[in-house]
Motif scaffolding. Structure first.
Motif, short mmCIF file in Angstrom:
data_model
loop_
_atom_site.label_atom_id
_atom_site.label_comp_id
_atom_site.label_asym_id
_atom_site.label_seq_id
_atom_site.Cartn_x
_atom_site.Cartn_y
_atom_site.Cartn_z
N THR A 195 -42.07 32.59 -5.51
CA THR A 195 -41.05 33.44 -6.11
C THR A 195 -39.75 33.38 -5.32
O THR A 195 -38.67 33.47 -5.88
N ARG A 196 -39.85 33.18 -4.02
CA ARG A 196 -38.67 33.17 -3.17
C ARG A 196 -37.71 32.02 -3.48
O ARG A 196 -36.55 32.07 -3.12
N VAL A 197 -38.20 30.98 -4.17
CA VAL A 197 -37.34 29.82 -4.46
C VAL A 197 -36.93 29.76 -5.93
O VAL A 197 -36.26 28.81 -6.33
N LEU A 198 -37.32 30.75 -6.72
CA LEU A 198 -36.97 30.75 -8.14
C LEU A 198 -35.57 31.32 -8.34
O LEU A 198 -35.15 32.23 -7.62
N ASP A 253 -32.73 33.33 -10.94
CA ASP A 253 -32.86 34.57 -11.72
C ASP A 253 -33.53 34.35 -13.07
O ASP A 253 -34.35 35.15 -13.50
N ALA A 254 -33.19 33.26 -13.76
CA ALA A 254 -33.78 32.98 -15.08
C ALA A 254 -35.28 32.71 -14.94
O ALA A 254 -36.08 33.16 -15.78
N GLU A 255 -35.67 31.97 -13.90
CA GLU A 255 -37.09 31.68 -13.69
C GLU A 255 -37.87 32.95 -13.34
O GLU A 255 -39.00 33.14 -13.78
N ILE A 256 -37.26 33.82 -12.56
CA ILE A 256 -37.90 35.10 -12.22
C ILE A 256 -38.06 35.96 -13.47
O ILE A 256 -39.12 36.54 -13.72
N ALA A 257 -37.02 36.01 -14.30
CA ALA A 257 -37.09 36.79 -15.54
C ALA A 257 -38.21 36.27 -16.43
O ALA A 257 -38.99 37.05 -16.99
N ASP A 258 -38.33 34.95 -16.55
CA ASP A 258 -39.39 34.35 -17.35
C ASP A 258 -40.77 34.68 -16.77
O ASP A 258 -41.70 35.00 -17.50
N MET A 259 -40.90 34.61 -15.47
CA MET A 259 -42.17 34.93 -14.81
C MET A 259 -42.55 36.38 -15.07
O MET A 259 -43.71 36.69 -15.36
N LEU A 260 -41.59 37.30 -15.01
CA LEU A 260 -41.88 38.71 -15.24
C LEU A 260 -42.30 38.96 -16.69
O LEU A 260 -43.21 39.75 -16.94
N VAL A 261 -41.67 38.29 -17.64
CA VAL A 261 -42.07 38.43 -19.04
C VAL A 261 -43.50 37.94 -19.22
O VAL A 261 -44.32 38.60 -19.86
N ARG A 262 -43.82 36.78 -18.65
CA ARG A 262 -45.19 36.25 -18.75
C ARG A 262 -46.20 37.22 -18.12
O ARG A 262 -47.29 37.44 -18.67
#
Length: 188
Positions: free
Chosen positions: A48-51, A53-62
């Motif tokens: 997560t530390r290398v993601l 903002d868009a990748e983090i948002a996608d991960m949170l939705v999943r």
């Protein structure tokens, strides 16, 4: 036979988790208390530390969609489940209404004054300042099945109120009314 679901919906720091824990000994066994934060805590944080903002948002939705389906899976096997989850984004509610179609969901609104939410946020120190205030949508879904207010009432007393009121809630429940209002009806 599917299990029942109690959805504790409220802003961050409103007392959902404390109420969930306090409910467990008050309800007939077995109930599972599955807070959304527990699902998030199971996720690895190394990458997560290398993601961005868009990748983090996608991960949170999943993660949140997975949470919805994990609760449905437990209930589909006949287990009763308490969810601790803020309906702070419209897609969360829409996805839950679809995922939990056919399930007995009791929507419990956990309220707390804005001043007390801010005090609790500062005291906790593990939430971004202003998170609770930004989650105003949690209270915009219409009439819940049960409402409690933790501003001046302890989580244990709120849990007792919920346990007493739970058997008195009759259909159509809040989730059924929301589904009828918000989801398109299938064509025959």
């Amino acid at each position: 036979m599917t299990g029942r679901i109690i959805l504790l919906n409220g802003a961050s720091s409103s007392g959902k988790t404390s109420i969930g824990h306090a409910l467990l000994p008050l309800l007939p066994d077995p109930w599972f208390f599955i807070p959304a934060d527990a699902i998030g805590a199971m996720r690895s944080t190394v990458h997560t530390r290398v993601l961005d903002d868009a990748e983090i948002a996608d991960m949170l939705v999943r993660t949140r969609r997975g949470y919805h389906r994990a609760v449905a899976a437990l209930a589909s096997a006949g287990n009763d489940v308490i969810m601790d989850y803020p309906l702070s984004e419209q897609w969360r509610l829409t996805d839950l209404l679809t995922t939990l179609t056919g399930y007995d969901v009791t929507l419990v609104e956990v309220r707390c004054s804005a001043a007390e939410l801010e005090r609790r946020e500062r005291a906790r120190g593990d939430r971004p300042p202003g998170l609770a205030r930004s989650q105003s949508l949690v209270y915009a879904h219409g009439t819940p099945d049960i409402a409690v207010d933790t501003t001046d009432t302890s989580p244990a007393d709120c849990a007792r109120q919920i346990a007493v009121l739970l058997p008195t809630v009759t259909p159509p429940k809040a989730f059924d009314r929301l589904r009828d209002r918000l989801l398109p009806r299938p064509h025959p």
